[in-house]
Design a protein around this motif. Sequence first.
Motif, short mmCIF file in Angstrom:
data_model
loop_
_atom_site.label_atom_id
_atom_site.label_comp_id
_atom_site.label_asym_id
_atom_site.label_seq_id
_atom_site.Cartn_x
_atom_site.Cartn_y
_atom_site.Cartn_z
N LYS A 1 0.51 -1.23 0.07
CA LYS A 1 0.01 -0.12 -0.05
C LYS A 1 0.90 1.14 -0.05
O LYS A 1 1.90 1.38 0.77
CB LYS A 1 -0.79 -0.03 1.11
CG LYS A 1 -1.61 -1.24 1.62
CD LYS A 1 -2.97 -1.38 0.81
CE LYS A 1 -3.47 -2.72 1.42
NZ LYS A 1 -4.70 -3.06 0.61
N LEU A 2 0.54 2.27 -0.84
CA LEU A 2 1.24 3.42 -0.75
C LEU A 2 0.47 4.33 0.15
O LEU A 2 -0.73 4.35 0.25
CB LEU A 2 1.21 4.22 -2.43
CG LEU A 2 2.35 3.00 -3.10
CD1 LEU A 2 1.86 3.48 -4.70
CD2 LEU A 2 3.53 3.49 -2.99
N ASN A 3 1.31 5.63 0.39
CA ASN A 3 0.63 6.56 1.29
C ASN A 3 0.63 7.84 0.19
O ASN A 3 0.72 7.57 -1.14
CB ASN A 3 1.43 7.02 2.30
CG ASN A 3 3.02 7.33 1.99
OD1 ASN A 3 3.28 7.90 0.81
ND2 ASN A 3 3.85 7.04 2.91
N LYS A 4 -0.05 8.96 0.45
CA LYS A 4 -0.29 10.01 -0.27
C LYS A 4 0.84 10.58 -0.94
O LYS A 4 0.67 10.88 -2.13
CB LYS A 4 -0.80 11.02 0.52
CG LYS A 4 -2.40 10.94 0.72
CD LYS A 4 -2.95 12.16 1.83
CE LYS A 4 -4.79 11.94 1.75
NZ LYS A 4 -5.38 13.05 2.39
N GLU A 5 1.99 10.43 -0.31
CA GLU A 5 3.30 11.03 -0.94
C GLU A 5 3.58 9.89 -2.23
O GLU A 5 4.07 10.38 -3.09
CB GLU A 5 4.13 11.10 0.04
CG GLU A 5 5.61 11.69 -0.49
CD GLU A 5 5.48 13.10 -0.76
OE1 GLU A 5 6.24 13.58 -1.59
OE2 GLU A 5 4.49 13.85 -0.32
N GLY A 6 3.37 8.63 -1.98
CA GLY A 6 3.63 7.81 -2.94
C GLY A 6 2.96 7.64 -4.17
O GLY A 6 3.63 7.22 -5.12
N ILE A 7 1.63 8.20 -4.19
CA ILE A 7 0.81 8.20 -5.28
C ILE A 7 0.99 9.52 -6.03
O ILE A 7 0.32 9.61 -7.14
CB ILE A 7 -0.61 7.90 -4.73
CG1 ILE A 7 -1.06 9.23 -4.12
CG2 ILE A 7 -0.67 6.45 -4.22
CD1 ILE A 7 -2.59 8.71 -3.92
N LYS A 8 1.61 10.37 -5.66
CA LYS A 8 1.68 11.76 -6.28
C LYS A 8 1.83 11.63 -7.79
O LYS A 8 1.33 12.45 -8.23
CB LYS A 8 2.44 12.58 -5.50
CG LYS A 8 1.95 13.22 -4.24
CD LYS A 8 2.93 14.38 -3.61
CE LYS A 8 2.41 15.11 -2.70
NZ LYS A 8 3.23 16.01 -1.96
N LYS A 9 3.09 10.91 -8.15
CA LYS A 9 3.19 11.11 -9.53
C LYS A 9 2.62 9.77 -10.41
O LYS A 9 3.00 9.51 -11.66
CB LYS A 9 4.95 10.97 -9.63
CG LYS A 9 5.62 12.34 -9.02
CD LYS A 9 6.81 12.27 -9.25
CE LYS A 9 7.33 13.40 -8.72
NZ LYS A 9 8.99 13.67 -8.84
N LEU A 10 1.78 8.98 -9.84
CA LEU A 10 1.30 7.77 -10.38
C LEU A 10 0.09 8.18 -11.08
O LEU A 10 -0.81 8.84 -10.42
CB LEU A 10 1.22 6.39 -9.48
CG LEU A 10 2.66 6.42 -8.70
CD1 LEU A 10 2.52 5.01 -7.86
CD2 LEU A 10 3.78 6.11 -9.73
#
Length: 208
Positions: free
Chosen positions: A53-62
């Motif tokens: 699972k990604l956090n909000k920071e992790g999904i920013k460029k996806l």
Amino acid sequence: MKKKVNLGDIAKVSAGNSAPQEKKLFKKGIYNFVRTYDVGKIKKGILYDSRDKLNKEGIKKLSIVPKGTILFPKSGASTFLNHRVMLGIDAYVASHLATIKANNDIVLDKYLFYFLLIIDAKKLVADSGYPSLKTETIKSIKLEIPNISEQRKVVEKLDFIFQEVENTTIDTNKILIEGIMNTRDALLTEIIRDNQIDAFNQLIQEEQ
């Protein structure tokens, strides 16, 4: 009347995102990031969750992949395993997976999912020593599309037999399970390739 088309004509075929490498991007993550591992756990079916699972920071460029998208392994050893899943949720997807989203004005997500189950990736790969598929190759897969009404009939019949297999897996009789799964796969190929609804109905009646 059936219409023969390339997959790329009736679906958006793309690839997932490069996997974030920093561990901090997964810390306390809540957003599903689907990898080939998750597809391999299900093999054939609907995916509702992922290990990572990604956090909000992790999904920013996806880019998020919508529910109903079919995942098709396109690189690595899993390519030849012919695992196929359909997303039951919106999710972020790793780049080792092709993402295939049907144009629902032409084809149902579930019909396309069932069709792709009978595609053997080995026949699409140019070099068997290097298991990798280009999205352009996947786009060139040819299929015949019946009208939406006929597609719904096919999906209904195949949903039934897939449910039968799922219900039987609680049985400890491995030979029985394998026999039913082999029957399912044979019927799947016959129905999708020829759209033989009447033949399918006859087979079901004979089994009953």
